[in-house]
Write an enzyme that holds these catalytic residues in place. Structure first.
Site, short mmCIF file in Angstrom:
data_model
loop_
_atom_site.label_atom_id
_atom_site.label_comp_id
_atom_site.label_asym_id
_atom_site.label_seq_id
_atom_site.Cartn_x
_atom_site.Cartn_y
_atom_site.Cartn_z
N TRP A 249 0.80 -1.22 0.00
CA TRP A 249 0.00 0.00 0.00
C TRP A 249 0.83 1.27 0.00
CZ3 TRP A 249 -4.16 -0.61 -2.32
CH2 TRP A 249 -4.89 -1.79 -2.19
N ASP B 213 -1.33 6.52 6.23
CA ASP B 213 -2.48 5.67 5.94
C ASP B 213 -2.69 4.80 7.18
OD1 ASP B 213 -4.26 3.76 5.09
OD2 ASP B 213 -3.16 3.25 3.25
N LYS C 234 -12.39 -1.31 7.61
CA LYS C 234 -11.66 -2.27 8.42
C LYS C 234 -12.07 -2.09 9.89
CE LYS C 234 -8.57 -1.81 4.69
NZ LYS C 234 -8.31 -3.11 4.12
#
Lengths: 363, 363
Positions: B104, B173, B197
């Site tokens: 990511w 992030d 999440k």
């Protein structure tokens, strides 16, 4: 269950009760899956079935030609206002024509200017945004890649009865009109709609784009702003708004199976709108509609009473009898009844009857 | 209700059952409102109360300093990958430093390159993304406006135990770590997390941004890409993803009221993760974890069995006993158990017991 009122909100807006009930029933556990639609992976088979069904329903309802892609994106119409010129004319020696017929097309043109050359080929502002242009009142530009219009201006309640006849592909905001009647998709380069009026809840925007136009996306765009990349990934470059897409599937199931398609939906909508416009026209001037008669929207009915005080009194008393969210947009005031697909005829009749009674009492 | 399984999906992921039940209960009608959260205007008082509660819960949980704004945006982390450099270094003679410690952050750096100068100040690719860099292995650049990192790499299961100590504001992030433990927000210029999440369902991204950084947004940006404009409109330049924000409110209510805050949540999470890592470490090499021990994620536990065939057999047999979505990310294979906040301890114990039994039978 608490009592549901008749909700005339312009968006987010009323949804079919049967759709809400189905979503409620499945909210803890999708049948056969073991988890909620709010919890399952977007790469899972069950979600794949959902997004594919939503797409196939849309294709069937709108007879989408095979050379068009259907995308489910985020960010609402305001994001499309920028993404369209960014992808379609970005980095090219081309311009874009905009027909400005109300608040939303005006805003679209203003956002487009951040991305390229914009020609306002008609502007209804002087006339108070009461109509669309007539043939001959606008001409497209030689270097324009497309001609932009809002099919229905949600705030002013102004709607095209027939699509504008131009020699360029149309690009249109169909947010407050999609699925309310059949439409000829082949006239469009891009046809898009945020969901929260006729297609589902807020959080997803349906984009229908001609496949050859995907090649226009500049390679330098960030992935999430590139129609080309989004289309290549079937709207799933990353996690899409799964629940909103699931709701679009349920709403389009309802349109296909319970209503029977868009011809039928259009007839129901015309009849509902006619009830309210008749109440306006037969009120001897107590109620004044905003739009010129031949451009009146079938979805949004903005009107005024003789004074702002009466507007307010109307809204308050309507709320008391279960007719909610009748205020006009905060930018224009007055009243507005949004009567999208999912507004039941009984709700419209109840509002019409309330209008007649209120006029009798206060007129 | 159908039987719910234990869902180890990496996102969208398991949600607290009490939250799902509350949403289910209110889905047809919000108490006292007369319409569903899916139907009410984002400009209405009831929705205002919801978005304000969600924000105030987040401020309380993370002790967000007063000079930070909390935004609820759309498009997921991938959109932030572009929006961050677009807003923070766009049009300036500044660069941005990126620590690449997994899939990511690598992707974030690649998207950032479309917007400005990016310095990869550490890259863990050679080592197979098994750890974060140690102090001294990376230095910030003189002209960098920020230092970017992914707090927890969801795919590789690699997590910072302590925040990197740099002389620049961090941008991070936090998608797969937010709300799993306390964090010092004051170290960040931007801290953001897609919701699906630990914060809610897909469709909304929480952005926490230092107020003085809003002035960095170039005035030429389209409205929906400008942090400055979005913050000025309290995330409501247009219709926000109302239902997803409502769910964030319910999830953060649960964290505050049922769990009792992030210290408690962190303790629960540590204990759950320890159960699985112990099963891996005590398996005599039957199970192999991916991350180096001191960087092991408390949220995502990727591991492998001796052969891909056994990986598959494990996943299939686990599904049969009600343990679902244990496959590793499609880019790396193997197995992965995501054990976010809402994964009950019983689910983790059941998986641990299954691991022990499977190893005994097949080891």
């Amino acid at each position: 269950m608490e009592e549901r009122l008749y909700n005339f909100s312009a968006g987010p807006a009323v949804m079919p009760v049967s759709v809400l009930k189905k979503a409620q029933e499945e909210l803890l556990c999708l049948p056969g899956v073991g988890a909620s639609i709010l919890e399952i992976s977007h790469r899972s088979k069950p979600f794949d079935d959902i997004i594919n069904s939503a797409e196939s329903n849309i294709r069937q309802l709108l007879s989408v030609p095979e050379n068009y892609k259907v995308l489910f994106l985020q960010g609402g119409a305001l994001t499309q206002f920028a993404m369209i010129p960014m992808n379609i004319i970005g980095g090219r020696n081309e311009s874009a024509d905009y027909i400005v017929s109300g608040t939303w097309s005006k805003k679209a043109a203003s956002e487009a200017k951040t991305q390229g050359k914009v020609n306002i080929i008609w502007d209804g502002k002087e006339g108070g945004f009461r109509r669309k242009p007539k043939a001959g009142e606008y001409t497209t530009s030689a270097d324009a890649a497309y001609c932009y219009t809002a099919l229905n201006e949600t705030i002013e309640g102004v709607q095209w009865k027939e699509l504008p006849n131009v020699d360029k592909p149309l690009v249109a905001d169909a947010s407050s009109e999609i699925f309310s009647r059949p439409i000829d998709v082949s006239k469009f380069g891009v046809l898009y709609a945020c969901a929260q009026k006729n297609a589902g809840p807020a959080g997803v925007t349906v984009i229908i784009i001609r496949e050859d136009w995907l090649e226009r996306s500049p390679d330098t765009l960030p992935s999430m702003f590139s129609y080309k990349k989004l289309a290549a990934a079937n709207s799933m470059l990353n996690t899409p708004p799964c629940f909103s897409i699931y709701m679009v599937k349920l709403v389009t199931d309802w349109l296909l199976n319970d209503i029977g398609g868009l011809e039928k939906m259009a007839a129901i909508n015309e009849e509902k709108a006619a009830l309210l416009y008749a109440a306006i026209d037969e009120s001897n001037g107590f109620y004044t509609g905003h739009a010129d008669k031949e451009y009146r929207s079938v979805m949004n009915v903005p009107f005024r009473l003789p004074t702002p005080e009466l507007d307010k009194q109307f809204q308050d008393e309507a709320k008391e009898v279960g007719l909610m969210t009748l205020g006009g947009h905060r930018s224009v005031g007055g009243l507005r009844a949004s009567i999208y697909n999912a507004m039941p005829r009984e709700g419209v009749v109840k509002l019409r009857d309330f209008m007649l009674e209120f006029a009798k009492k206060n007129g």
